[in-house]
Design a protein around this motif. Sequence first.
Motif, PDB file in Angstrom:
ATOM      1  N   GLY A   1      39.912  43.354  33.249  1.00 18.89           N
ATOM      2  CA  GLY A   1      39.281  43.416  34.561  1.00 18.89           C
ATOM      3  C   GLY A   1      38.613  42.082  34.843  1.00 18.89           C
ATOM      4  N   ASN A   2      38.760  41.597  36.054  1.00 20.12           N
ATOM      5  CA  ASN A   2      38.083  40.357  36.462  1.00 20.12           C
ATOM      6  C   ASN A   2      37.127  40.723  37.588  1.00 20.12           C
ATOM      7  N   TRP A   3      35.880  40.808  37.228  1.00 16.56           N
ATOM      8  CA  TRP A   3      34.885  41.266  38.204  1.00 16.56           C
ATOM      9  C   TRP A   3      34.547  40.231  39.275  1.00 16.56           C
ATOM     10  N   LYS A   4      34.985  39.009  39.052  1.00 18.79           N
ATOM     11  CA  LYS A   4      34.610  37.926  39.979  1.00 18.79           C
ATOM     12  C   LYS A   4      33.099  37.971  40.202  1.00 18.79           C
ATOM     13  N   MET A   5      32.599  37.722  41.415  1.00 12.83           N
ATOM     14  CA  MET A   5      31.140  37.728  41.621  1.00 12.83           C
ATOM     15  C   MET A   5      30.705  39.123  42.079  1.00 12.83           C
TER      16      MET A   5
ATOM     17  N   GLY B   1      40.695  28.471  34.492  1.00 15.87           N
ATOM     18  CA  GLY B   1      41.682  28.011  35.461  1.00 15.87           C
ATOM     19  C   GLY B   1      42.103  29.055  36.474  1.00 15.87           C
ATOM     20  N   HIS B   2      41.241  30.032  36.730  1.00 16.78           N
ATOM     21  CA  HIS B   2      41.573  30.985  37.797  1.00 16.78           C
ATOM     22  C   HIS B   2      41.788  30.208  39.095  1.00 16.78           C
ATOM     23  N   SER B   3      42.676  30.698  39.933  1.00 18.57           N
ATOM     24  CA  SER B   3      43.000  29.925  41.150  1.00 18.57           C
ATOM     25  C   SER B   3      41.774  29.728  42.048  1.00 18.57           C
TER      26      SER B   3
ATOM     27  N   TYR C   1      49.860  35.010  34.618  1.00 19.40           N
ATOM     28  CA  TYR C   1      50.573  34.505  35.793  1.00 19.40           C
ATOM     29  C   TYR C   1      50.025  35.226  37.015  1.00 19.40           C
ATOM     30  N   GLU C   2      49.365  34.458  37.873  1.00 23.31           N
ATOM     31  CA  GLU C   2      48.781  35.042  39.075  1.00 23.31           C
ATOM     32  C   GLU C   2      49.225  34.256  40.304  1.00 23.31           C
ATOM     33  N   PRO C   3      50.272  34.717  40.995  1.00 21.40           N
ATOM     34  CA  PRO C   3      50.655  34.007  42.222  1.00 21.40           C
ATOM     35  C   PRO C   3      49.491  34.060  43.215  1.00 21.40           C
TER      36      PRO C   3
ATOM     37  N   TRP D   1      49.182  33.838  46.339  1.00 18.94           N
ATOM     38  CA  TRP D   1      49.389  34.626  47.563  1.00 18.94           C
ATOM     39  C   TRP D   1      49.287  36.130  47.281  1.00 18.94           C
ATOM     40  N   ALA D   2      49.275  36.499  46.001  1.00 16.33           N
ATOM     41  CA  ALA D   2      49.194  37.931  45.662  1.00 16.33           C
ATOM     42  C   ALA D   2      47.756  38.344  45.335  1.00 16.33           C
ATOM     43  N   ILE D   3      46.872  37.375  45.173  1.00 17.01           N
ATOM     44  CA  ILE D   3      45.503  37.700  44.735  1.00 17.01           C
ATOM     45  C   ILE D   3      44.682  38.233  45.902  1.00 17.01           C
ATOM     46  N   GLY D   4      44.223  39.452  45.754  1.00 21.84           N
ATOM     47  CA  GLY D   4      43.331  40.048  46.748  1.00 21.84           C
ATOM     48  C   GLY D   4      43.977  40.328  48.094  1.00 21.84           C
ATOM     49  N   THR D   5      45.302  40.265  48.160  1.00 21.25           N
ATOM     50  CA  THR D   5      45.965  40.421  49.456  1.00 21.25           C
ATOM     51  C   THR D   5      46.662  41.773  49.615  1.00 21.25           C
TER      52      THR D   5
ATOM     53  N   GLY E   1      48.837  39.053  37.178  1.00 17.79           N
ATOM     54  CA  GLY E   1      47.685  39.408  38.020  1.00 17.79           C
ATOM     55  C   GLY E   1      47.994  39.159  39.479  1.00 17.79           C
ATOM     56  N   GLY E   2      47.393  39.953  40.346  1.00 20.65           N
ATOM     57  CA  GLY E   2      47.600  39.816  41.789  1.00 20.65           C
ATOM     58  C   GLY E   2      47.861  41.168  42.398  1.00 20.65           C
ATOM     59  N   SER E   3      46.763  41.785  42.924  1.00 19.08           N
ATOM     60  CA  SER E   3      46.865  43.066  43.638  1.00 19.08           C
ATOM     61  C   SER E   3      47.392  44.212  42.771  1.00 19.08           C
ATOM     62  N   VAL E   4      47.064  44.195  41.494  1.00 12.37           N
ATOM     63  CA  VAL E   4      47.453  45.320  40.636  1.00 12.37           C
ATOM     64  C   VAL E   4      46.484  46.476  40.866  1.00 12.37           C
ATOM     65  N   ASN E   5      47.025  47.682  40.984  1.00 12.08           N
ATOM     66  CA  ASN E   5      46.173  48.868  41.139  1.00 12.08           C
ATOM     67  C   ASN E   5      46.862  50.064  40.478  1.00 12.08           C
TER      68      ASN E   5
ATOM     69  N   ILE F   1      47.969  43.098  32.194  1.00 11.85           N
ATOM     70  CA  ILE F   1      47.611  42.802  33.582  1.00 11.85           C
ATOM     71  C   ILE F   1      46.180  42.260  33.685  1.00 11.85           C
ATOM     72  N   LEU F   2      45.980  41.444  34.701  1.00 10.66           N
ATOM     73  CA  LEU F   2      44.641  40.951  35.025  1.00 10.66           C
ATOM     74  C   LEU F   2      44.318  41.557  36.397  1.00 10.66           C
ATOM     75  N   VAL F   3      43.264  42.331  36.425  1.00  9.20           N
ATOM     76  CA  VAL F   3      42.987  43.160  37.605  1.00  9.20           C
ATOM     77  C   VAL F   3      41.661  42.732  38.245  1.00  9.20           C
ATOM     78  N   GLY F   4      41.700  42.321  39.492  1.00  7.85           N
ATOM     79  CA  GLY F   4      40.478  41.919  40.177  1.00  7.85           C
ATOM     80  C   GLY F   4      39.851  43.083  40.904  1.00  7.85           C
ATOM     81  N   GLY F   5      40.161  43.207  42.193  1.00  5.49           N
ATOM     82  CA  GLY F   5      39.533  44.203  43.066  1.00  5.49           C
ATOM     83  C   GLY F   5      39.505  45.613  42.495  1.00  5.49           C
ATOM     84  N   ALA F   6      40.596  46.034  41.853  1.00  7.11           N
ATOM     85  CA  ALA F   6      40.658  47.413  41.359  1.00  7.11           C
ATOM     86  C   ALA F   6      39.874  47.616  40.061  1.00  7.11           C
TER      87      ALA F   6
HETATM   88  P1  PGA Z   1      43.199  41.058  42.575  1.00  8.58           P
HETATM   89  O1  PGA Z   1      42.631  39.792  41.769  1.00  8.58           O
HETATM   90  O2  PGA Z   1      43.593  42.090  41.566  1.00  8.58           O
HETATM   91  O3  PGA Z   1      42.040  41.500  43.428  1.00  8.58           O
HETATM   92  O4  PGA Z   1      44.341  40.581  43.374  1.00  8.58           O
HETATM   93  C1  PGA Z   1      43.230  39.371  40.591  1.00  8.58           C
HETATM   94  C2  PGA Z   1      42.533  38.142  40.077  1.00  8.58           C
HETATM   95  O5  PGA Z   1      42.083  37.322  40.880  1.00  8.58           O
HETATM   96  O6  PGA Z   1      42.413  37.953  38.867  1.00  8.58           O
END
Ligand code: PGA
Length: 261
Positions: A11-15, A100-102, A172-174, A176-180, A217-221, A237-242
Amino acid sequence: MFPEKKTIVIGNWKMHGSLQSNEIFLEKLLSTLEDLNSADFFCGIALPAIYLFQFSSRLDNAPFFIGAQNVAQWEEPGAFTGEINAMMLAEFDCKFSIVGHSERRKYFGETDKLVAKKASNLLKSGIIPLVCVGEGQQEREKGSAIHFVKNQIDEIASCLGSDLLKKCNFAYEPIWAIGTGNVAKESDIVEMHGAVKELLVQIMGEVPAQNISLLYGGSVNAENVLSIVDQENVDGILVGGASVSMETFGKLLEKLAGRRQ
Ligand code: PGA
């Protein structure tokens, strides 16, 4: 390294987070993991560094790991106001750190050279680097996504050297797929992961390359997770929002546990 033969879920909680909501999350995570104890996945949460202490004090034999989202480029204590070095992270049970997160590359101008330096600092403190790579929309549209990502890894490899690179893991986190909500196509994930693994084999040889975990990683739920983790060369998987609430993260973990029953 991350455990082999387990699906890695980071899980990537970000801020995100607060003292109070973290307690609720922790309770629910622990009880969910206990219920799912036969599952063969490895769970980690990359926290804002300020919350490592709160989690580390509750980790006694807990079946998950905590990590950071960033580390200073400087190894030693010094006059770098606001920075946190790898030695400090290691004091709080930090087992891995994203580098190195985008978003770090975009908002803080992080280059592959800097990412390599940060990874090297982490390794010296016994922390596993989870190195993020990934192309933008433009490269994807131009058909140069694989070339772009391989260049990122080549650059990091040339700064780090293959001995240290062997101890890194990748996501691998494209971009354009992150948080979209636009998750990459299965065929694109398979193609990219295959290309990255092939490059790693070229750099370090078959056996060490197979020991490196490569996450998507990128919009995984919870809805799409199974179609991603079952693809070839996807180790997790690397999971942000979810991942920031147990409502969504719990569902995702249950899906993963359920798939082997
Ligand atoms: P996301 O973020 O799951 O919200 O797209 C992934 C990430 O930034 O690591």
